[in-house]
Scaffold this motif. Structure first.
Motif, mmCIF file in Angstrom:
data_model
loop_
_atom_site.group_PDB
_atom_site.id
_atom_site.type_symbol
_atom_site.label_atom_id
_atom_site.label_comp_id
_atom_site.label_asym_id
_atom_site.label_seq_id
_atom_site.Cartn_x
_atom_site.Cartn_y
_atom_site.Cartn_z
ATOM 1 N N UNK A 97 -20.953 -2.194 -32.093
ATOM 2 C CA UNK A 97 -20.765 -1.807 -30.705
ATOM 3 C C UNK A 97 -20.039 -0.496 -30.513
ATOM 4 N N UNK A 98 -20.368 0.176 -29.413
ATOM 5 C CA UNK A 98 -19.736 1.438 -29.032
ATOM 6 C C UNK A 98 -18.669 1.179 -27.971
ATOM 7 N N UNK A 99 -18.060 2.244 -27.496
ATOM 8 C CA UNK A 99 -17.012 2.112 -26.496
ATOM 9 C C UNK A 99 -17.470 1.449 -25.212
ATOM 10 N N UNK A 100 -18.768 1.520 -24.926
ATOM 11 C CA UNK A 100 -19.289 0.957 -23.685
ATOM 12 C C UNK A 100 -19.115 -0.559 -23.599
ATOM 13 N N UNK A 101 -18.883 -1.234 -24.726
ATOM 14 C CA UNK A 101 -18.758 -2.688 -24.692
ATOM 15 C C UNK A 101 -17.518 -3.132 -23.921
ATOM 16 N N UNK A 102 -16.615 -2.199 -23.618
ATOM 17 C CA UNK A 102 -15.412 -2.516 -22.835
ATOM 18 C C UNK A 102 -15.571 -2.114 -21.363
ATOM 19 N N UNK A 103 -16.809 -1.983 -20.906
ATOM 20 C CA UNK A 103 -17.006 -1.468 -19.543
ATOM 21 C C UNK A 103 -16.382 -2.366 -18.482
ATOM 22 N N UNK A 104 -16.340 -3.672 -18.719
ATOM 23 C CA UNK A 104 -15.740 -4.585 -17.746
ATOM 24 C C UNK A 104 -14.226 -4.351 -17.618
ATOM 25 N N UNK A 105 -13.576 -4.068 -18.748
ATOM 26 C CA UNK A 105 -12.134 -3.789 -18.717
ATOM 27 C C UNK A 105 -11.856 -2.429 -18.081
ATOM 28 N N UNK A 106 -12.676 -1.448 -18.368
ATOM 29 C CA UNK A 106 -12.474 -0.109 -17.805
ATOM 30 C C UNK A 106 -12.603 -0.136 -16.288
ATOM 31 N N UNK A 156 -9.121 -9.798 -18.901
ATOM 32 C CA UNK A 156 -8.513 -8.856 -17.952
ATOM 33 C C UNK A 156 -7.180 -9.376 -17.431
ATOM 34 N N UNK A 157 -7.088 -10.674 -17.226
ATOM 35 C CA UNK A 157 -5.825 -11.272 -16.778
ATOM 36 C C UNK A 157 -4.757 -11.106 -17.853
ATOM 37 N N UNK A 158 -5.109 -11.340 -19.114
ATOM 38 C CA UNK A 158 -4.147 -11.144 -20.205
ATOM 39 C C UNK A 158 -3.716 -9.679 -20.299
ATOM 40 N N UNK A 159 -4.649 -8.775 -20.080
ATOM 41 C CA UNK A 159 -4.313 -7.350 -20.078
ATOM 42 C C UNK A 159 -3.336 -7.025 -18.964
ATOM 43 N N UNK A 160 -3.604 -7.549 -17.784
ATOM 44 C CA UNK A 160 -2.741 -7.282 -16.628
ATOM 45 C C UNK A 160 -1.334 -7.824 -16.871
ATOM 46 N N UNK A 161 -1.242 -9.033 -17.431
ATOM 47 C CA UNK A 161 0.067 -9.627 -17.728
ATOM 48 C C UNK A 161 0.805 -8.785 -18.760
ATOM 49 N N UNK A 162 0.099 -8.349 -19.789
ATOM 50 C CA UNK A 162 0.717 -7.531 -20.835
ATOM 51 C C UNK A 162 1.238 -6.219 -20.269
ATOM 52 N N UNK A 163 0.450 -5.561 -19.432
ATOM 53 C CA UNK A 163 0.820 -4.241 -18.920
ATOM 54 C C UNK A 163 1.870 -4.311 -17.821
#
Length: 292
Positions: free
Chosen positions: A56-65, A277-284
């Motif tokens: 996979x390329x960077x585009x696989x994180x499009x939902x997080x971006x 995304x929720x885990x990312x938000x909590x972490x940040x």
């Protein structure tokens, strides 16, 4: 024929609004980094950089971006070039951060991307550039990988064999057999999307990623990160992270925060993006007051 995710309105919106850029930081003009850069460049928060696994390329994180940029963050997905040695990746990644004029970054690595980041942050001069680390189905020690493979053969394998080898363990039955959890897409949909993304790799790029994955190496100075902010995301139904690798992660990051997910397979950022995304938000969130 494009898969379900590639035809989705969300992905089409992403590709129509976020350009794919090339970045050259090495003297070798074949070592080109590719990136999607979303969000405000003048945001008060430190940006977060995503690194993909072998496939996979960077585009696989499009939902997080899309999610993070809509919540005020600058999010960057990188596609790293054909570095066959971890040290070369670390030097190149430092140059990318400096070229983009980023003082500090949060980093998210999946699979091999997490392994490369573990090696990056253990070096003091690189660690100073990183505010925190999120590792998703990652590993810190490739010496425990099974089965043992002679990584030297990757440089002489034809491209179609390398692609088959890189994608061989992506079994759609692992997650699609579990119907108890609501998902954004099936594991099969995610595999099709990853497969389409991987088809763009050159032979040299595939060989380099597989070499980094299977060449025996471990991040030996992770004890320096005992007080470093780390979140580790594991899915219980991922069949590509071996028990020995998981044990090493627990040992090397005893003070990390763990986000265990019952389902999500190899690519929870696609199949369970809302939870990731929720885990990312909590972490940040712990850094919001410090960075404002």
């Amino acid at each position: 024929m494009p898969g379900k995710l590639r035809d989705s309105e969300e992905y089409i919106t992403f590709r129509s609004s976020v350009p794919l850029k090339n970045l050259l930081v090495d003297e070798d003009d074949r070592l080109v980094w590719r990136l999607f850069d979303t969000g405000h460049k003048n945001t008060n928060y430190n940006p977060i950089i995503f690194l993909p696994p072998v496939t996979g390329c960077g585009e696989i994180f499009y939902k997080q971006l899309l999610y993070l940029s809509n919540h005020g963050y600058r999010a960057i997905a990188l596609d790293y070039p054909a570095y066959s040695h971890v040290e070369d990746f670390c030097k190149g990644f430092q140059k990318v951060i400096n070229t983009l004029n980023l003082l500090h970054v949060h980093v998210f690595g999946s699979g091999l991307g997490g392994f490369l980041l573990s090696n990056f942050v253990q070096v003091f001069r690189y660690k100073q550039l990183v505010s925190s680390v999120i590792l998703c189905n990652a590993f810190s020690d490739s010496t425990v990988v099974q089965p043992k493979i002679n990584w030297r053969l990757f440089t002489v394998m034809p491209q179609f064999i390398l692609k088959r080898f890189a994608l061989r363990n992506l079994d759609p039955e692992i997650s699609d057999s579990n119907r108890f959890y609501e998902t954004d897409c099936t594991h099969t949909d995610a595999i099709v999307f990853i497969d389409e993304s991987t088809q763009r790799f050159s032979k040299h790029q595939l060989a380099a990623r597989l070499t980094c994955r299977y060449k025996e190496r471990y991040a030996q100075h992770l004890h320096r990160l005992q007080s470093f902010p780390v979140t580790i995301i594991h899915t219980f139904d991922d069949n590509q992270v071996y028990d020995g690798e998981k044990d090493e992660m627990y040992k090397n990051f005893p003070n990390a925060k763990y986000a265990d997910m019952k389902a999500g397979g190899r690519f929870p950022f696609l199949t369970q993006s809302s939870e990731v995304n929720l885990h990312l938000k909590i972490h940040l969130r712990q850094f919001e007051c410090k960075e404002e």
